[in-house]
Write an enzyme that holds these catalytic residues in place. Structure first.
Site, PDB file in Angstrom:
ATOM      1  N   ASP A  28       0.885  -1.170   0.000  1.00  0.00           N
ATOM      2  CA  ASP A  28       0.000   0.000   0.000  1.00  0.00           C
ATOM      3  C   ASP A  28       0.919   1.214   0.000  1.00  0.00           C
ATOM      4  O   ASP A  28       1.526   1.539   1.019  1.00  0.00           O
ATOM      5  CB  ASP A  28      -0.896  -0.032   1.251  1.00  0.00           C
ATOM      6  CG  ASP A  28      -1.676   1.271   1.454  1.00  0.00           C
ATOM      7  OD1 ASP A  28      -1.623   2.166   0.584  1.00  0.00           O
ATOM      8  OD2 ASP A  28      -2.347   1.390   2.509  1.00  0.00           O
ATOM      9  N   LYS A  93       2.747  10.981  -3.423  1.00  0.00           N
ATOM     10  CA  LYS A  93       1.710  10.320  -4.214  1.00  0.00           C
ATOM     11  C   LYS A  93       0.822  11.324  -4.956  1.00  0.00           C
ATOM     12  O   LYS A  93       0.323  11.058  -6.045  1.00  0.00           O
ATOM     13  CB  LYS A  93       0.859   9.466  -3.285  1.00  0.00           C
ATOM     14  CG  LYS A  93      -0.143   8.565  -3.970  1.00  0.00           C
ATOM     15  CD  LYS A  93      -0.794   7.677  -2.922  1.00  0.00           C
ATOM     16  CE  LYS A  93      -1.820   6.739  -3.504  1.00  0.00           C
ATOM     17  NZ  LYS A  93      -2.354   5.856  -2.440  1.00  0.00           N
ATOM     18  N   GLU A 193      -7.284   0.316  -4.473  1.00  0.00           N
ATOM     19  CA  GLU A 193      -7.298   0.228  -3.014  1.00  0.00           C
ATOM     20  C   GLU A 193      -8.619  -0.338  -2.467  1.00  0.00           C
ATOM     21  O   GLU A 193      -8.593  -1.219  -1.607  1.00  0.00           O
ATOM     22  CB  GLU A 193      -6.981   1.600  -2.408  1.00  0.00           C
ATOM     23  CG  GLU A 193      -5.497   1.933  -2.571  1.00  0.00           C
ATOM     24  CD  GLU A 193      -5.161   3.402  -2.436  1.00  0.00           C
ATOM     25  OE1 GLU A 193      -6.019   4.175  -1.967  1.00  0.00           O
ATOM     26  OE2 GLU A 193      -4.040   3.776  -2.808  1.00  0.00           O
ATOM     27  N   ASP A 219     -12.904   5.485   2.571  1.00  0.00           N
ATOM     28  CA  ASP A 219     -11.468   5.579   2.876  1.00  0.00           C
ATOM     29  C   ASP A 219     -11.084   7.021   3.211  1.00  0.00           C
ATOM     30  O   ASP A 219     -10.982   7.868   2.329  1.00  0.00           O
ATOM     31  CB  ASP A 219     -10.674   5.061   1.661  1.00  0.00           C
ATOM     32  CG  ASP A 219      -9.163   5.085   1.890  1.00  0.00           C
ATOM     33  OD1 ASP A 219      -8.711   5.669   2.901  1.00  0.00           O
ATOM     34  OD2 ASP A 219      -8.437   4.521   1.054  1.00  0.00           O
TER      35      ASP A 219
HETATM   36  P1  ADP Z   1      -2.970   7.452   3.723  1.00  0.00           P
HETATM   37  O1  ADP Z   1      -3.938   6.495   3.133  1.00  0.00           O
HETATM   38  O2  ADP Z   1      -3.236   8.868   3.327  1.00  0.00           O
HETATM   39  O3  ADP Z   1      -1.544   7.067   3.514  1.00  0.00           O
HETATM   40  P2  ADP Z   1      -3.616   6.517   6.467  1.00  0.00           P
HETATM   41  O4  ADP Z   1      -4.696   5.613   6.099  1.00  0.00           O
HETATM   42  O5  ADP Z   1      -2.399   5.909   7.077  1.00  0.00           O
HETATM   43  O6  ADP Z   1      -3.181   7.491   5.310  1.00  0.00           O
HETATM   44  O7  ADP Z   1      -4.230   7.607   7.482  1.00  0.00           O
HETATM   45  C1  ADP Z   1      -3.461   8.578   8.086  1.00  0.00           C
HETATM   46  C2  ADP Z   1      -4.361   9.487   8.886  1.00  0.00           C
HETATM   47  O8  ADP Z   1      -5.020   8.743   9.905  1.00  0.00           O
HETATM   48  C3  ADP Z   1      -3.599  10.589   9.572  1.00  0.00           C
HETATM   49  O9  ADP Z   1      -4.253  11.820   9.351  1.00  0.00           O
HETATM   50  C4  ADP Z   1      -3.682  10.216  11.042  1.00  0.00           C
HETATM   51  O10 ADP Z   1      -3.694  11.360  11.875  1.00  0.00           O
HETATM   52  C5  ADP Z   1      -5.010   9.497  11.088  1.00  0.00           C
HETATM   53  N1  ADP Z   1      -5.078   8.602  12.257  1.00  0.00           N
HETATM   54  C6  ADP Z   1      -4.262   7.578  12.572  1.00  0.00           C
HETATM   55  N2  ADP Z   1      -4.619   7.002  13.732  1.00  0.00           N
HETATM   56  C7  ADP Z   1      -5.699   7.687  14.175  1.00  0.00           C
HETATM   57  C8  ADP Z   1      -6.540   7.596  15.345  1.00  0.00           C
HETATM   58  N3  ADP Z   1      -6.313   6.689  16.259  1.00  0.00           N
HETATM   59  N4  ADP Z   1      -7.561   8.461  15.453  1.00  0.00           N
HETATM   60  C9  ADP Z   1      -7.797   9.391  14.508  1.00  0.00           C
HETATM   61  N5  ADP Z   1      -7.044   9.546  13.412  1.00  0.00           N
HETATM   62  C10 ADP Z   1      -6.015   8.703  13.247  1.00  0.00           C
HETATM   63 MG    MG Z   2      -4.556   4.899   2.149  1.00  0.00          MG
END
Ligand code: ADP
Ligand code: MG
Length: 636
Positions: A28, A93, A193, A219
């Site tokens: 991912d 990205k 995804e 998502d």
């Molecule tokens: P991406 O798909 O953009 O790479 P992710 O799916 O890893 O990102 O999501 C990242 C986001 O999730 C960040 O904004 C982070 O602050 C938020 N996040 C991660 N853990 C938590 C949580 N426990 N509660 C709320 N938001 C969260």
């Molecule tokens: Mg993602």
């Protein structure tokens, strides 16, 4: 299989031991975080590959260059976001397959230097004195993930499945594939995804006994929100609709918290680096309050000129900040449903993806909208990588092979006479697909045909987007209309498009892989669709006119030819009158009135029909005479 033996020691060379199957990883490659996963052969379960110490499954998609030839990736790079913003790259990205023009209005989102000397070409990023493409930078992230897997699993990794958002276009998919190649990975497949998320839950896999189901994948990541509606029928995945907001994610929630704090303490003197510090604090506070729902409030302290400033966030405050963001995502969900022509009750399952959906309030609101509990047993930030690993396993032949189906977001076709768009692959076609159509030449002895490929819904190519152009050369000399040129479009499972032109009589062929010069944003795509609807009537009229003009030109040329070639069979008057009719027809073209043009076409046709018959009769008579002569020959 031949097992190599070390001649000196007589032992088997470890890595070549038979039966050790190649591990195909699932990756991912996220805007905010990236992960790498595989199917653990011990329990056959998709598993996130952690670092050697067994922690940190999530690798922040951050890259810090210590100098031109040294860089660090992930958590180690994170602190440099604040101390070295120019040499610390994030959100790469967002730049994949994009030109400067595509991202110009969001340029302020990036603290590093994006080169803007050529607005049409793919962007480059300047770090110190070197320029990098987003593909090279993504390759560095992928390499770090690959190395992590190799260290942890103690084996070489060379094959991968990489995920991309469902709305990624050809340029972005190709860029992702190229990044994989550059990182030394054989990218077996690029998958969507949301499809991966569904696979992680076992939906559409061999063990799933449902024959047809409709699912929604919600998502909410760090910087983007996507909702996809998928239909899965006997293991075939079809994207029915996608919607979202490329500038809405957890980061925006963090910024809103900072904003809230600033209004709370008006005396807070904010500068750029302090703002970044506050954002990190806001993210911590958000996660803390999310995870410890309703019981605690989060308190953070920052220091300004030696004075401690206390900042706090309690569940109620977070709720107020979140509500408008959640509402925006729900609007996108409703739109996606309406595009797919579905109601919420027709959606069987709702899957939560993205770190931001760990917040209970978000899950609750989404569940309310769809009127059913959501799937969130798997970690929402891991689910895409887990599903990619499942797909990798399917490709490795360990599960019933399933075709992963997607659709083309916009029509594909070529330019024909008069700048008309001739659609070969209509919008919403299921891929993989092959579609072809035959064309011919306009001029006698024409040896080359220019093939221009376009994407879009408008009738005139000038209103669509050019994806590429090539010339089919070396067509042997033939009269106009005789060559049979087949133009075929092949779109593979990754959505990569190949266009091939073949002159069927001679076998002369030419092919190109369509790599759009720059990407198409989601907004541009919906803009193009909207325009096509808005201009539908005028487009139809323009097309009808252009087709009349094309017909008139062909007829006038043919008639011109005819009177020269068969002058001996026509009287001077007949020739002159024909010339007048041809001139009148050509004259009528400037009227831009398709009915008038058709009247002149009809007149010329009616006038020349008897001549054509005369020529035909003469030809038949000649043939008969020839036959007679022949039989005489034989007789004598
Ligand atoms: P991406 O798909 O953009 O790479 P992710 O799916 O890893 O990102 O999501 C990242 C986001 O999730 C960040 O904004 C982070 O602050 C938020 N996040 C991660 N853990 C938590 C949580 N426990 N509660 C709320 N938001 C969260
Ligand atoms: Mg993602």
């Amino acid at each position: 299989m031949i097992v190599p033996i070390n001649i000196k020691t007589g032992t088997l060379i470890q890595s070549e031991i038979p039966n050790q199957q190649d591990i195909i990883v699932g990756i991912d490659l996220g805007t905010t975080n990236s992960l790498i996963a595989y199917i653990n052969p011990q329990d056959n379960l998709p598993t996130i590959i952690t670092d050697e110490e067994g922690n940190n499954g999530l690798v922040p998609s951050i890259l810090h260059f210590t100098d031109n030839s040294n860089w660090i990736v992930g958590n180690d790079a994170r602190p440099y976001l604040i101390s070295h913003p120019q040499t610390t790259l994030y959100s790469i990205k967002r730049l994949m397959g994009k030109s400067y023009r595509d991202i110009a209005e969001h340029n302020q989102l990036f603290s590093y230097q994006i080169i803007d000397d050529d607005t049409e070409r793919l962007v480059k990023i300047r770090v110190n004195n070197r320029f990098y493409t987003p593909i090279e930078l993504s390759a560095l992230l992928l390499k770090a993930l690959k190395e992590r897997a190799e260290t942890t699993l103690q084996t070489t990794i060379s094959k991968a499945v990489i995920t991309v958002p469902a709305y990624f276009n050809d340029a972005q998919r190709q860029a992702t594939r190229d990044a994989g190649k550059l990182a030394g990975l054989d990218v077996l497949r690029i998958i969507n995804e949301p499809t991966a998320a569904a696979l992680a839950y076992g939906i559409g896999t061999a063990s799933d006994t449902n024959t047809s189901e409709t699912i929604a994948v919600y998502d909410l990541g760090g910087g983007t929100f996507d909702v996809s509606i998928l239909r899965i029928e006997e293991g075939v995945f079809e994207v029915l609709a996608t919607n979202g907001d490329t500038f809405l994610g957890g980061d925006d929630i963090d910024r809103a918290i900072v904003q809230y704090w600033i209004t709370q303490c008006p005396d807070l003197g904010i500068n750029k680096s302090m703002y970044r510090e506050l954002r990190l604090r806001a993210e911590q506070a958000k996660k803390y309050v999310s995870d410890n729902h309703s019981t605690y409030s989060h308190v953070t302290q920052i220091f300004e000129f030696g004075t401690a400033i206390i900042l706090a966030l309690n569940p109620d405050e977070l709720r107020q900040i979140l509500l408008p963001f959640i509402e925006r995502t729900l609007t996108c969900c409703r739109q996606a449903l309406s595009d797919a022509q579905l109601t919420t009750t027709e959606v069987d399952k709702v899957i939560m993806v993205g770190g931001a959906t760990r917040t209970p309030l978000i899950r609750q609101k989404v569940s309310e909208l769809f009127g059913k509990p959501v799937y969130n047993e798997l970690n929402p930030d891991e689910v895409v990588a887990l599903g990619a690993a499942v797909q990798a396993d399917i490709l490795a032949g360990n599960q019933r092979d399933m075709l992963l189906l997607d659709i083309t977001p916009l029509s594909l076709g070529i330019e024909t006479m008069g700048g008309l768009m001739d659609v070969i692959v209509p919008r919403n076609s299921k891929i993989p697909i092959r579609a072809a159509r035959q064309y011919t030449t306009q001029r006698d002895g024409q040896s080359g045909i220019n093939i221009a490929i376009y994407q879009g819904e408008r009738d005139l190519v000038k209103d669509n987007r050019c994806l590429g152009e090539f010339v089919l050369r070396g067509i042997p000399a033939m009269p106009a209309g005789l060559p049979k040129v087949e133009i075929s479009f092949t779109i593979d499972a990754d959505g990569i498009t190949r266009v091939r032109a073949t002159e069927l009589r001679s076998g002369v062929a030419q092919q190109i892989e369509v790599k759009p010069q720059y990407g198409l944003s989601e907004e541009e795509m919906s803009q193009m669709l909207l325009e096509s609807v808005r201009h539908a009537q005028t487009d139809r009229d323009t097309r009808a006119l252009q087709e009349a003009i094309n017909e008139a030109n062909t007829l006038a040329d043919t008639a011109d030819h005819f009177i020269v070639r068969h002058a001996d069979m026509l009287s001077t008057d007949e020739i002159n009158l024909t010339r007048d009719h041809i001139a009148a027809l050509r004259q009528s073209l400037s009227s831009n009135d398709k009915d008038l043009i058709h009247t002149y076409i009809e007149t010329l046709n009616t006038h020349t029909r008897p001549f054509a018959e005369r020529v035909m009769d003469a030809a038949v008579a000649m043939a008969m005479k020839g036959k007679q002569a022949l039989s005489n020959d034989i007789l004598e």
